[in-house]
Write an enzyme that holds these catalytic residues in place. Structure first.
Site, mmCIF file in Angstrom:
data_model
loop_
_atom_site.group_PDB
_atom_site.id
_atom_site.type_symbol
_atom_site.label_atom_id
_atom_site.label_comp_id
_atom_site.label_asym_id
_atom_site.label_seq_id
_atom_site.Cartn_x
_atom_site.Cartn_y
_atom_site.Cartn_z
ATOM 1 N N ASP A 76 45.392 44.679 40.029
ATOM 2 C CA ASP A 76 44.364 44.271 41.186
ATOM 3 C C ASP A 76 43.150 45.103 41.096
ATOM 4 O OD1 ASP A 76 45.552 42.149 43.324
ATOM 5 O OD2 ASP A 76 47.239 43.679 42.715
ATOM 6 N N HIS A 126 40.158 44.200 40.411
ATOM 7 C CA HIS A 126 39.090 43.604 41.430
ATOM 8 C C HIS A 126 37.644 44.385 41.245
ATOM 9 C CE1 HIS A 126 41.261 40.702 43.674
ATOM 10 N NE2 HIS A 126 42.488 41.856 44.191
ATOM 11 N N ASP A 165 44.537 40.123 38.674
ATOM 12 C CA ASP A 165 43.213 39.890 39.393
ATOM 13 C C ASP A 165 42.346 41.012 39.009
ATOM 14 O OD1 ASP A 165 43.874 37.820 41.251
ATOM 15 O OD2 ASP A 165 44.048 39.146 43.013
ATOM 16 N N ASN A 191 45.686 35.351 40.953
ATOM 17 C CA ASN A 191 44.965 34.005 41.262
ATOM 18 C C ASN A 191 43.375 34.148 41.365
ATOM 19 O OD1 ASN A 191 45.881 36.107 43.620
ATOM 20 N ND2 ASN A 191 44.070 35.437 44.461
ATOM 21 N N HIS A 192 42.837 35.387 41.344
ATOM 22 C CA HIS A 192 41.397 35.556 41.351
ATOM 23 C C HIS A 192 40.849 35.331 39.931
ATOM 24 C CE1 HIS A 192 40.550 36.568 45.394
ATOM 25 N NE2 HIS A 192 41.811 37.542 45.505
ATOM 26 N N ASP A 238 38.601 32.348 40.205
ATOM 27 C CA ASP A 238 37.504 32.135 41.535
ATOM 28 C C ASP A 238 36.225 31.549 40.678
ATOM 29 O OD1 ASP A 238 39.053 33.434 43.243
ATOM 30 O OD2 ASP A 238 38.170 35.384 42.982
ATOM 31 N N HIS A 284 52.066 38.618 39.369
ATOM 32 C CA HIS A 284 51.026 38.681 40.267
ATOM 33 C C HIS A 284 51.448 37.788 41.496
ATOM 34 C CE1 HIS A 284 47.015 39.759 41.614
ATOM 35 N NE2 HIS A 284 46.841 38.379 42.459
ATOM 36 N N HIS A 320 49.102 41.647 43.348
ATOM 37 C CA HIS A 320 48.766 40.657 44.416
ATOM 38 C C HIS A 320 48.889 41.295 45.961
ATOM 39 C CE1 HIS A 320 47.868 36.788 46.056
ATOM 40 N NE2 HIS A 320 49.007 36.817 46.532
ATOM 41 N N GLN A 365 48.843 44.203 46.758
ATOM 42 C CA GLN A 365 48.114 45.575 46.864
ATOM 43 C C GLN A 365 48.448 46.562 47.543
ATOM 44 O OE1 GLN A 365 44.286 42.675 46.542
ATOM 45 N NE2 GLN A 365 43.580 44.852 46.911
ATOM 46 N N ARG A 411 40.940 45.827 55.191
ATOM 47 C CA ARG A 411 42.242 44.711 54.890
ATOM 48 C C ARG A 411 43.110 44.954 55.996
ATOM 49 N NH1 ARG A 411 44.276 42.409 50.115
ATOM 50 N NH2 ARG A 411 46.556 41.856 50.071
ATOM 51 N N ARG A 458 43.130 41.376 58.541
ATOM 52 C CA ARG A 458 44.115 40.636 58.212
ATOM 53 C C ARG A 458 45.227 40.555 59.602
ATOM 54 N NH1 ARG A 458 45.241 39.194 52.231
ATOM 55 N NH2 ARG A 458 43.421 39.576 51.336
ATOM 56 N N ARG A 474 36.065 40.673 52.731
ATOM 57 C CA ARG A 474 36.751 41.655 51.484
ATOM 58 C C ARG A 474 36.531 43.028 51.821
ATOM 59 N NH1 ARG A 474 40.886 38.808 49.494
ATOM 60 N NH2 ARG A 474 40.664 40.275 47.436
#
Length: 539
Positions: A40, A42, A83, A115-116, A119, A212, A245, A247, A364, A368, A399
């Site tokens: 992750d 990112h 990611d 998954n990212h 994007d 992930h 994923h 994190q 986060r 969430r 984010r």
């Protein structure tokens, strides 16, 4: 002439054959194998304002660890849980080129597909794959009936074979825009693993899954797709799962009890399920995980596990930030390579937007689980641009926080980096009621958790008990305008699909631009104007 008797000659040959057989069957020397891992990332190729993480310091640490392992007669593999994309505008605006190129220079051996990684368009993903000198692995992603990525790779270390298999959450299909995954199928990871593991056990001495999928304590995954714990319990034969994923630092206090208040630099015990060790190194390159194994006589033993922070800081008793462990210097060559990317990104993001009298909260762990002032701000910006009666955004689309004081375009893009567009759905009250009932069921802690504006809700046990628009009970026959992103409208994060509704219109306005314009128009922002208060009450 000296002639050997045929019987004697045959006996000698048999003896030689037996000696050769014994030599080939002699036990191998034990293998000391160190697995280094991250996940992750990112977009965090550059250190943050406090000098934490960053790829140049990561390379320094990994180079040092590899040298230590080699000096002790061991071998190593460097894996990533996926990611690489999305999160920092300097990276996003450059299609994560500094990040992927940086991973090459650090010397990764393989990574999972996050998954990212979907994007952006398929063309961008293809470009990113072309940059890499190591494989992206995913056994459960299919395009037109064929695997889109290699399912696994077998590495040889010290005369032993190590199989590394990749797996990606099947939630990906509801987390990205449909145009980016058209013709792509995300099959259930555990089912693909169950097919492959027996084959890999026959080919390798150790089987690793780099995934992930997320670590959910005791397999309690809520509305998320099953993760690493659930797969380990379902599929026998995995030795190690290097995850991503969710994190988290996967550091366990006891069986099926994770330490969710983990402090950098303290001991970390990985999870273990059904014979498989499960590890995850939080996010953003904050840590490098180190798992030291010994393979001998068909057995695999974990000797030691460490989660090593990269210049992470903790607050001391006086409230000041202090390094959790020793400082790690930056690799000069990698920093010099990354610097032009950072400068280019900075130049493109210096445009001022507005200001606020305090922090608008997009953390986060909170956004969430509960309504926040930033959630209200984002939703109000959507209402303002579209003239909608109410707005809803999935919290996974928020984010980062917005800082107190001046707010730059860079800050806005950190909050909404995906480039989604704002849409409006005109629907009857009874339809809206059903949609809000679905929203109320979204588990706190997941990216589906709703942030809203223009709406009051009372929720008990994830069931909607009452909903009001502008203080009025929803009229089943009245027409209402709901603002959402095109991501949510296409069923993102498990929401009911609305993009096929007769009243659906995609405005084409990019979400970050909508937020930027709203901030510019309303600045200086007052936090008191965006406090969620009791608009949404959960019991």
């Amino acid at each position: 002439m000296n002639r050997r008797h045929p019987v004697m000659l045959s006996a000698a040959l048999v003896a030689l054959a037996l000696l050769a057989s014994c030599a080939t069957q002699a036990p191998r020397a034990p293998l000391k194998l160190t697995i280094l891992h991250t996940n992750d990332h990112h977009g965090r190729f550059w250190p943050n304002g406090d000098g934490e993480y960053g790829m140049a310091a990561r390379k320094t640490l990994i180079d040092r660890l590899r040298a230590e392992v080699k000096a002790s007669g061991g071998h190593s593999l460097l894996l990533d849980g996926g990611d690489v994309n999305t999160g920092v505008p300097e990276s996003d605006l450059q299609d994560a080129e500094p990040d992927f190129q940086g991973m090459n220079r650090i010397g990764y051996d393989a990574m999972a597909v996050g998954n990212h990684e979907f994007d952006k368009s398929p063309a961008v993903l293809a470009k990113q794959r072309s940059w890499l000198s190591f494989p992206m692995l995913a056994a459960n992603i299919y395009r037109d009936g064929q695997r889109m990525f290699p399912a696994y790779q077998v590495f040889e270390r010290g005369g032993y074979k190590i199989a590394v298999m990749g797996l990606t959450t099947d939630d990906t299909q509801k987390m990205v825009l449909p145009d980016n995954i058209r013709g792509i199928e995300f099959r259930k990871p555990a089912e693909e693993a169950a097919k492959l593991v027996p084959e890999l056990r026959g080919r390798a001495d150790m089987v690793i899954a780099t995934t992930h999928m997320g670590h959910y304590t005791d397999g309690q995954h809520g509305v998320n797709a099953p993760g690493d714990v659930e797969m380990a319990r379902a599929v026998k034969g995995l030795d190690l799962i290097v995850g991503g994923h969710s994190q988290n630092p996967v550091c366990m206090l006891a069986e099926n009890k994770r330490n969710d208040a983990y402090v950098p630099g303290t001991p970390c015990a990985p999870d273990r399920q059904n014979g498989a060790w499960i590890v995850q190194a939080h996010e953003w390159g904050k840590y490098v995980g180190r798992a030291d194994f010994e393979l001998s006589g068909g057995e695999i033993r974990l000797i030691k596990y460490t989660l090593i922070p990269i210049n992470m800081k903790v607050r001391g008793a006086d409230g000041k930030k202090l390094l959790a462990t020793e400082a790690i210097g930056e690799d000069a060559e990698l920093r010099a390579f990354l610097k032009p990317f950072q400068d280019n990104g900075q130049a493109r993001l210096s445009a001022p937007v507005g200001s606020a009298d305090g922090v608008l909260d997009g953390d986060r762990d909170r956004v969430r689980k509960q309504p926040t002032n930033l959630g209200v701000l984002v939703a109000r910006a959507m209402m303002d641009r579209t003239g909608a009666d109410l707005a809803l955004i999935n919290s996974g689309g928020v984010r980062d926080s917005l800082p107190a004081g001046n707010i730059s375009y860079r800050d806005v893009l950190k909050v909404q980096p995906f480039g989604n567009t704002v849409a409006v759905v005109q629907m009857k009250g009874d339809e809206l009621q059903r949609f809000l009932e679905a929203a109320a069921r979204m588990t706190p802690g997941s990216g589906a958790f709703p942030q809203t504006a223009g709406l009051q809700m009372q929720i008990e046990g994830n069931q909607l008990k009452q909903a009001r628009i502008a203080g009025q009970t929803i009229d089943p026959q009245r027409s209402y305008r709901l603002a959402i992103t095109n991501f949510t409208a296409t069923g993102g994060d498990g929401y009911p699909k609305l993009n096929g509704h007769p009243g659906y219109v995609d405005s084409g306005f990019v979400d970050a631009d909508v937020l930027r314009a709203y901030i510019a128009k309303r600045s200086p922002l007052k936090l008191s104007d965006y406090e969620p208060g009791d608009a949404v009450v959960r019991r």
